[in-house]
Motif scaffolding. Structure first.
Motif, PDB file in Angstrom:
ATOM      1  N   CYS A   1       0.917  -1.093   0.024  1.00  0.00           N
ATOM      2  CA  CYS A   1       0.024   0.204   0.122  1.00  0.00           C
ATOM      3  C   CYS A   1       1.168   1.195   0.030  1.00  0.00           C
ATOM      4  O   CYS A   1       1.996   1.205   0.631  1.00  0.00           O
ATOM      5  CB  CYS A   1      -0.830   0.152   1.461  1.00  0.00           C
ATOM      6  N   ASN A   2       0.288   2.120  -0.716  1.00  0.00           N
ATOM      7  CA  ASN A   2       1.130   3.494  -0.872  1.00  0.00           C
ATOM      8  C   ASN A   2       2.653   3.493  -1.493  1.00  0.00           C
ATOM      9  O   ASN A   2       3.499   4.087  -0.836  1.00  0.00           O
ATOM     10  CB  ASN A   2       1.191   4.111   0.835  1.00  0.00           C
ATOM     11  N   GLU A   3       2.706   2.546  -2.347  1.00  0.00           N
ATOM     12  CA  GLU A   3       3.794   2.502  -3.029  1.00  0.00           C
ATOM     13  C   GLU A   3       4.286   3.743  -3.762  1.00  0.00           C
ATOM     14  O   GLU A   3       3.394   4.570  -4.205  1.00  0.00           O
ATOM     15  CB  GLU A   3       3.729   1.407  -4.154  1.00  0.00           C
ATOM     16  N   SER A   4       5.468   4.049  -3.456  1.00  0.00           N
ATOM     17  CA  SER A   4       5.839   5.489  -3.939  1.00  0.00           C
ATOM     18  C   SER A   4       7.330   5.420  -4.529  1.00  0.00           C
ATOM     19  O   SER A   4       8.180   4.540  -4.448  1.00  0.00           O
ATOM     20  CB  SER A   4       5.903   6.536  -2.937  1.00  0.00           C
ATOM     21  N   LEU A   5       7.781   6.665  -5.187  1.00  0.00           N
ATOM     22  CA  LEU A   5       9.229   6.610  -5.507  1.00  0.00           C
ATOM     23  C   LEU A   5       9.399   8.190  -5.268  1.00  0.00           C
ATOM     24  O   LEU A   5       8.745   8.894  -5.298  1.00  0.00           O
ATOM     25  CB  LEU A   5       9.508   5.910  -6.907  1.00  0.00           C
ATOM     26  N   ASN A   6      10.708   8.222  -5.273  1.00  0.00           N
ATOM     27  CA  ASN A   6      11.398   9.737  -5.282  1.00  0.00           C
ATOM     28  C   ASN A   6      11.338  10.188  -6.629  1.00  0.00           C
ATOM     29  O   ASN A   6      12.157   9.562  -7.475  1.00  0.00           O
ATOM     30  CB  ASN A   6      12.782   9.688  -4.522  1.00  0.00           C
ATOM     31  N   LEU A   7      10.792  11.118  -6.812  1.00  0.00           N
ATOM     32  CA  LEU A   7      10.681  11.910  -8.217  1.00  0.00           C
ATOM     33  C   LEU A   7      11.911  12.324  -8.913  1.00  0.00           C
ATOM     34  O   LEU A   7      12.388  12.099  -9.873  1.00  0.00           O
ATOM     35  CB  LEU A   7       9.677  13.061  -8.408  1.00  0.00           C
TER      36      LEU A   7
END
Length: 110
Positions: free
Chosen positions: A83-89
């Protein structure tokens, strides 16, 4: 397979093999891995820490001619596959630059 089968059947259970895929492995000193790690090192100025993770990635579909080349960097909190998978832009943009350099090298290397 034989060891596992023996242990399971020895315990009185039934062994059924549902799938069996050979692991994907390309050596660190192979040409593709060297090309990719070289692009990483030249674009970041940092040593590329090449590792195998054993996952069933899209790279399996390339029949030993490709590897996963992820977009996260050391220290990134990505919550990968959760859940809430993300990455540093900013890191993602840097990864795009690395990939472009790697593609250039693939197309121009003899």
């Amino acid at each position: 397979d034989a060891v596992l089968r023996g242990q399971i059947e020895g315990a009185g259970l039934t062994y059924i093999l549902c799938s069996d895929e050979e692991p994907l492995y390309l050596p660190k000193d192979g040409p593709l891995v060297q090309l990719l790690s070289g692009a990483y090192e030249d674009m970041t100025g940092e040593k590329c820490d090449v590792f195998a993770m054993g996952g069933g990635t899209y790279a399996r579909q390339m029949n030993g001619k490709g590897v996963a080349f992820g977009a996260s960097f050391a220290g990134d909190d990505t919550n990968a596959h959760n859940c809430n998978e993300s990455l540093n832009l900013e890191h993602y943009k840097k990864h795009a630059q690395i990939c472009l350099e790697a593609m250039y090298r693939m197309f121009t290397t003899e």
